[in-house]
Design a protein around this motif. Structure first.
Motif, PDB file in Angstrom:
ATOM      1  N   SER A  29     -31.864  -5.279  41.889  1.00  0.00           N
ATOM      2  CA  SER A  29     -31.337  -5.316  43.250  1.00  0.00           C
ATOM      3  C   SER A  29     -29.815  -5.359  43.252  1.00  0.00           C
ATOM      4  CB  SER A  29     -31.898  -6.524  44.009  1.00  0.00           C
ATOM      5  OG  SER A  29     -33.245  -6.326  44.306  1.00  0.00           O
ATOM      6  N   SER A  36     -30.918  -9.987  40.590  1.00  0.00           N
ATOM      7  CA  SER A  36     -32.339 -10.231  40.426  1.00  0.00           C
ATOM      8  C   SER A  36     -33.096  -9.842  41.688  1.00  0.00           C
ATOM      9  CB  SER A  36     -32.582 -11.698  40.090  1.00  0.00           C
ATOM     10  OG  SER A  36     -32.154 -12.505  41.159  1.00  0.00           O
ATOM     11  N   THR A  37     -34.395  -9.613  41.528  1.00  0.00           N
ATOM     12  CA  THR A  37     -35.256  -9.150  42.616  1.00  0.00           C
ATOM     13  C   THR A  37     -36.397 -10.141  42.810  1.00  0.00           C
ATOM     14  OG1 THR A  37     -34.760  -6.884  41.952  1.00  0.00           O
ATOM     15  CG2 THR A  37     -36.631  -7.191  43.423  1.00  0.00           C
ATOM     16  N   ASN A  38     -36.655 -10.465  44.081  1.00  0.00           N
ATOM     17  CA  ASN A  38     -37.709 -11.411  44.427  1.00  0.00           C
ATOM     18  C   ASN A  38     -38.784 -10.714  45.232  1.00  0.00           C
ATOM     19  OD1 ASN A  38     -36.282 -13.968  43.610  1.00  0.00           O
ATOM     20  ND2 ASN A  38     -34.820 -13.147  45.105  1.00  0.00           N
ATOM     21  N   GLU A  39     -40.010 -10.983  44.920  1.00  0.00           N
ATOM     22  CA  GLU A  39     -41.079 -10.362  45.688  1.00  0.00           C
ATOM     23  C   GLU A  39     -42.263 -11.299  45.865  1.00  0.00           C
ATOM     24  OE1 GLU A  39     -42.623  -6.670  44.063  1.00  0.00           O
ATOM     25  OE2 GLU A  39     -43.546  -6.199  45.981  1.00  0.00           O
ATOM     26  N   PHE A  40     -42.738 -11.373  47.102  1.00  0.00           N
ATOM     27  CA  PHE A  40     -44.047 -11.948  47.374  1.00  0.00           C
ATOM     28  C   PHE A  40     -45.004 -10.795  47.586  1.00  0.00           C
ATOM     29  CE2 PHE A  40     -41.658 -15.653  49.199  1.00  0.00           C
ATOM     30  CZ  PHE A  40     -42.235 -16.637  48.419  1.00  0.00           C
ATOM     31  N   ASN A  41     -46.076 -10.763  46.882  1.00  0.00           N
ATOM     32  CA  ASN A  41     -47.023  -9.678  47.120  1.00  0.00           C
ATOM     33  C   ASN A  41     -48.385  -9.998  46.524  1.00  0.00           C
ATOM     34  OD1 ASN A  41     -47.928  -7.208  48.087  1.00  0.00           O
ATOM     35  ND2 ASN A  41     -46.172  -6.087  47.293  1.00  0.00           N
ATOM     36  N   ASN A  70     -42.623  -3.625  45.163  1.00  0.00           N
ATOM     37  CA  ASN A  70     -41.270  -3.348  44.692  1.00  0.00           C
ATOM     38  C   ASN A  70     -41.131  -3.432  43.179  1.00  0.00           C
ATOM     39  OD1 ASN A  70     -40.267  -2.994  47.284  1.00  0.00           O
ATOM     40  ND2 ASN A  70     -39.897  -5.178  47.557  1.00  0.00           N
ATOM     41  N   VAL A  78     -36.865  -1.039  45.155  1.00  0.00           N
ATOM     42  CA  VAL A  78     -36.718  -1.828  46.367  1.00  0.00           C
ATOM     43  C   VAL A  78     -36.600  -0.880  47.549  1.00  0.00           C
ATOM     44  CG1 VAL A  78     -35.386  -3.583  47.546  1.00  0.00           C
ATOM     45  CG2 VAL A  78     -35.531  -3.610  45.067  1.00  0.00           C
TER      46      VAL A  78
END
Lengths: 378, 378, 378
Positions: A29, A36-41, A70, A78
C-alpha cells in the motif's frame, strides 16, 4: 447441522462454513506500495447442501462467495473490485456402487495432490500450500471420477477424466486441441485408514495415521510453445508423492507431512511465444513442502492447542519475469480448537522469499504476512 | 418461516423476502430521453439463512439478486445489462457475550446513519433516503462490530472497525493508504426501548418510541486531492444526528423522524485532480431528511392503512458537474399492511428537483417517479 | 424432496435438479476449428426453494449455475471463461385467487411457445428446440401474468405484461421506447387435461393427452431499422400454434407434437442500419418442429425405454451473414427412465445443416453432435 429427515430415505443437510479474519502484509500500500496493507475478509464463505436420494445416490453442492480480496498469496491488489465472486464450487452427483467403489459426476476436486484433497476446513497450518495448484483448473474440474478401495481401505485407487484445459484464443492462449485431462492416484494407508473422498490435515489426536501416496496427471497437447504460429504443441504432465503421519501419545499428538510436486510442460516456456499458462505461479515448476505440528495433550482453557510450522520450497520455470526463480515459504502458528473444526481460531506468521527480487515492485519482493482467522462450521 | 429445530440447540431458519413492482419515471426513454420510462423489477429479492450453533453463537447470511435495473434514484439507464448481480449482502458471525454485549464479525451494516440501520423491509416511506449512503462501502462493510447496551436498553453504544476505502488505481482513484474505517454510534431510547442490531421505520402502532442518536465515521488518508501526483491526502469524516418518535393513540398512530448528515473530505473536491469518490452522490455533502406518517386506528378492509410523506434536502459539493448543487426530494404515499411487514403494498409518488439543471441531459434535470410495490416475507 | 412442514400452513420445499454429461461435436477445435470438441458440463444445475405462506400465496425461486460452456447449439467457443453465471432463473410470487385463476408476479416464463413452457426436466427429446426462443428476453422476463381455466381445464387462457426489450445504446442497439411486452395464449385440452403453469414433454404413459394451442406476443416500437439515425421504428410481433398428443396403449405409449412459430420485426433487417436483435438466431424467422416418441410398454431392466426423434426447420431472415438462411435440425435418441424425471439417462445424436455454409469458419458449417446426459432431481 444435522440432516433433515424427509422420509423414504431422503435426507437434506444444510451447512454454512466460514473463515473470517484479518490479514496484514508488510508491503503493498501507499504511494510506492511499500506501506503495509490491512484487510478484513473471508478466506472461505460457503453455503451448501447435501442431499440423499437413497443409500446409493446423493448430491453435494456448495457455493463460495469472496468479494474484493486485496491480499493474495503472492500479490497485493488494493482496488475496489466490483466483481461479486459468487459461484458454485462443487456440484457433485455421487453414486456409491458398494462399500468399496464410488463414482462421482459433476464439478469436484481432482486428485493430483494430497493437499488439494485435504479439506479446506481441516488444514494443519492456516491453509494448504500456495504452490500446489494445478494448471488451468487449479483445484476442481468437471468430469467423472472413480474411487476404489481394497483390503478395507489399506489401498485406495482414484481416477478422474475431466475437462482440463479449454484455452482462450482471445487472450493469446489458444488450446491446441479439445483433449481431456486424466488423473490417477493411489495411496497406502497403514494403521487407521484414511477413507473416502477427502483427507484431513489433522485428526485432533483421535487417529493413528500413516499414509503414503502418489499421483499423476496428464493432458495431451495442452499448450503451444508458439502461440502465434500455433506450433510446437506440448503435453502437460504432473507427478506428486506424499506422506502423512499423525500419532497421538500421552505427551500430545505429533503430526508430520510432506509432499513433492512436479509440473511439466516439456519446457514450453522456452518456446518462441510460449503459452502464459505454461509458466508462472501455476505453470511449470517443481518443489516440496514439509509441515509438522504438536498438539498439547490437555486443553488450555476451553480448547485444544496445536502449534504448527511449515516450509515450502518451489523452483519456478519463470516467475515474475525471472527464469528458474526459487521461492521459499516459511510459516509458524497456532491452532486453538474450541470444538475441533467447528469452531477454531488460527494465527499464522509467514515469510515469502524470492531467489530473484525485482526492481521496485513490492509484488516481486520478499514479504511477510500475519493472519488471524476464526473458523465456524454450522 | 419458523426455524427448523435440528436438536442440541441448533436451529436453522430460511427466509425469502421480496419487493416487486412497477416504477414509472417521467423521463429517460425515447430518442432524446424525454419520454417516460416503465419498469417492472425487484427492489429487493433475498434468500437467506439464519442458524444458531448455541445460545451465544449464530450466523446470518442473505443473498441479493437484482438484474438489469433501469431506473435508479437519480438516473435512468435503459440498457440490457448482462451482469447478474447475485451476491452475498450479509454474512455475519454473531456472538452474544451476554444480554447486553454483542460482537459481530463478517460483512454487515455500519452504523453511520439511523436509516441505514432501519430494516429495508420495515421502512416508513417506500425506502430510505437516496442521499444517506456512506462513501466507498455505502451500506455494508467487512470487519468487526460491538454493540453494548446499558440500563436495559436506555443507552446503546456501537462501534465498528471495518475495511473502508480500498481504492482503485486503475480507475484513476488510488488509495493513499490501507487504513481502516472507524464508526461509532450512541443512542438514547426513552419509552419503549429500541434494542438489537437494527431499527424499524415503523412499529405498526405496537410501541411507544422516542429515540435520539448520534454517529460518527472516520478514515485517515482516504483520498488524494491530487490523484495524478498522489499528493494532498485528505481524511474522511462524517457525522449524523437523528430522532425517531412513534406514538399510538386512539385516533391512530403518529410517526415522525428526522436526521442530519454531513460527509466531509476536507474539501478534497477543490484539489488539483480530486478523487471522484470525494464528491458526487456518495461524496462530500450535507443535508437532512424529515419523514412523518399517520396510521389509521382501524383496519380498512383486511389491512391497516398508513399515509406518509417525506422531504430530503441535501447540498452536494459537486453533483452533475455543478458545485454546491442542492437537491430536494419530496415524496408522499400510502402503505397498506395486510400482515405487518410480511405482506404489504406501498404506493409512492415523488419529485426530485435540482438547484442546477444541466443542458439537455434529462438525467440532470428535475423528474418525478411513481412506484407501486408488493412486499412479501416468507 | 418433500416439503418441510413449518406449521400454520407454512411449507418450505428445497430442490436440486441437475443434468450433467458429455457433449461431443465433430468440429470446433484444433488449429483450424476442424477437429472435434469434447465437453463435460452441466446442461442445467439448479438449486431452488418453494415456500407457501398459506393456501393462496406462495413463492418459487430457483438459481441456475453454468460455467465455461464451450459447445452451444449452433457454435463452439473453446475458451476459459471467467464468468461465473450464477443467477436467479425464476423468482415468482404466486397468488391463487381460486381453483381457476392464478396470478404470478416477478421473473417467470412467458407463454409464446409451448416448448418454452414444457419443463426443462420433462422434455421429450434431449431438450427443446434451439430455434424457438423469443427475442430479447428469450425464455423468462419480469412482470405480471394471469392464468385462467374454464370447464375444468378444457380451455386455458394466459396473459402476461412484461418488461420486454430494454435496449443497449452503448452496443449500438438503442431502444426506441420504454414499451412493455404483451403475450397471450389459449389452449384447448381434450381428454386428460393439461393444467397449471407448465407443460410436460411426456407423461410417461400415465395420461391421454390431446392439446392444441395458439399464442401471440407483441411490443410496440421494439427496434430501429436505422440505429444510427434513430429512425424507422419497427414493432415486434410473434405468433405460434402447437399441438401435443400422447396416447398409452398395450403396445406402448405414442407421443407426437408439432409447432409453428413466426417472429416478425416488419423486415427491420432490411433497414439502413438494422438493430442486430432484429435478425440472427433469436431475431426474425419462421419455422416449425415435429417430434415423436415411442415408449416400450414394459421396463427393460430397472427402467422404461423411450425412443424419440425430432425435426426442426427454420428460415432465418439473416443468419451467419446470409439472407433467408434455412436451417434443418435432425435428432434421434433414447430416454432411459429409472424413476420418471427423477433419475433418467438420455442419449441423442443430432445434425444441423445450413442452406448456406460459409467459408472456412466451422461455426457456419454443418455439424453433428452426440450428447449423453444424466438427469437427477432431488
Amino acid at each position: 447441522f444435522k440432516p433433515i429427515d424427509l422420509g423414504d430415505g431422503h435426507y437434506l443437510k444444510f451447512f454454512y462454513d466460514a473463515q473470517f479474519g484479518y490479514t496484514g502484509r508488510n508491503t503493498g500500500s501507499g504511494d510506492e506500495g511499500e506501506d503495509s496493507t490491512n484487510e478484513f475478509n473471508f478466506r472461505r464463505n460457503r453455503v451448501g447442501f447435501i442431499g440423499t436420494y437413497n443409500e446409493k445416490l446423493s448430491f453435494y453442492v456448495q457455493t463460495e462467495y469472496i468479494e474484493d480480496k486485496n491480499i493474495s498469496p503472492l500479490y497485493v491488489d488494493v482496488s475496489d473490485d466490483d466483481d461479486k465472486n459468487f459461484y458454485l464450487l462443487d456440484a457433485q452427483i455421487r453414486y456409491k456402487v458398494n462399500g468399496n467403489l464410488d463414482v462421482v459426476l459433476g464439478k469436484f476436486k481432482h486428485s493430483l495432490t494430497r493437499e488439494n484433497l485435504e479439506g479446506c476446513f481441516n488444514p494443519l497450518t492456516l491453509d494448504r500450500s500456495h504452490f500446489v495448484y494445478a494448471p488451468f483448473k487449479t483445484s476442481r474440474d468437471k468430469g467423472i471420477g472413480v474411487r476404489y478401495e481394497v483390503a478395507e481401505g489399506l489401498l485406495q485407487f482414484r481416477g478422474e477424466i475431466q475437462e482440463g484445459r479449454t484455452g482462450d484464443e482471445g487472450n493469446g492462449s489458444p488450446d491446441p486441441g479439445s483433449n481431456l485431462r486424466y488423473t490417477g492416484r493411489v495411496h497406502l494407508s497403514l494403521l487407521d485408514k484414511e477413507r473416502g473422498y477427502g483427507y484431513k490435515g489433522t485428526y485432533f489426536g483421535k487417529k493413528k495415521i500413516l499414509t503414503v501416496g502418489g499421483s499423476a496427471q496428464y493432458e495431451a497437447d495442452a499448450v503451444y510453445g508458439d502461440t502465434v504460429d500455433k506450433t510446437d504443441k506440448k503435453d502437460y504432465v504432473a507427478y506428486s508423492a506424499d506422506i502423512f503421519a499423525e500419532y497421538p501419545t500421552d505427551l500430545g499428538t505429533f503430526t508430520a507431512s510432506a509432499a513433492y510436486l512436479e509440473i511439466d510442460f516439456d519446457d514450453a516456456y522456452k518456446g518462441a511465444n510460449p503459452d502464459s499458462n505454461s509458466y508462472g505461479l501455476n505453470g511449470e515448476r517443481k518443489g516440496q513442502y514439509f509441515k509438522a505440528a504438536y498438539m498439547l495433550p490437555q486443553p488450555v482453557g476451553p480448547g485444544l492447542v496445536q502449534i504448527f510450522g511449515r516450509y515450502d520450497n518451489f523452483e519456478f520455470a519463470n516467475l515474475n519475469g525471472f527464469y528458474d526463480n526459487e521461492v521459499d515459504f516459511y510459516a509458524g502458528g497456532i491452532n486453538y480448537y474450541l470444538n475441533e473444526d467447528k469452531l477454531k481460531i488460527t494465527a499464522q506468521y509467514s515469510q515469502v522469499t524470492f531467489e530473484d527480487e525485482r526492481g521496485t515492485d513490492t509484488n516481486m519482493q520478499d514479504f511477510s504476512t500475519f493472519e488471524l482467522y476464526l473458523q465456524v462450521r454450522f
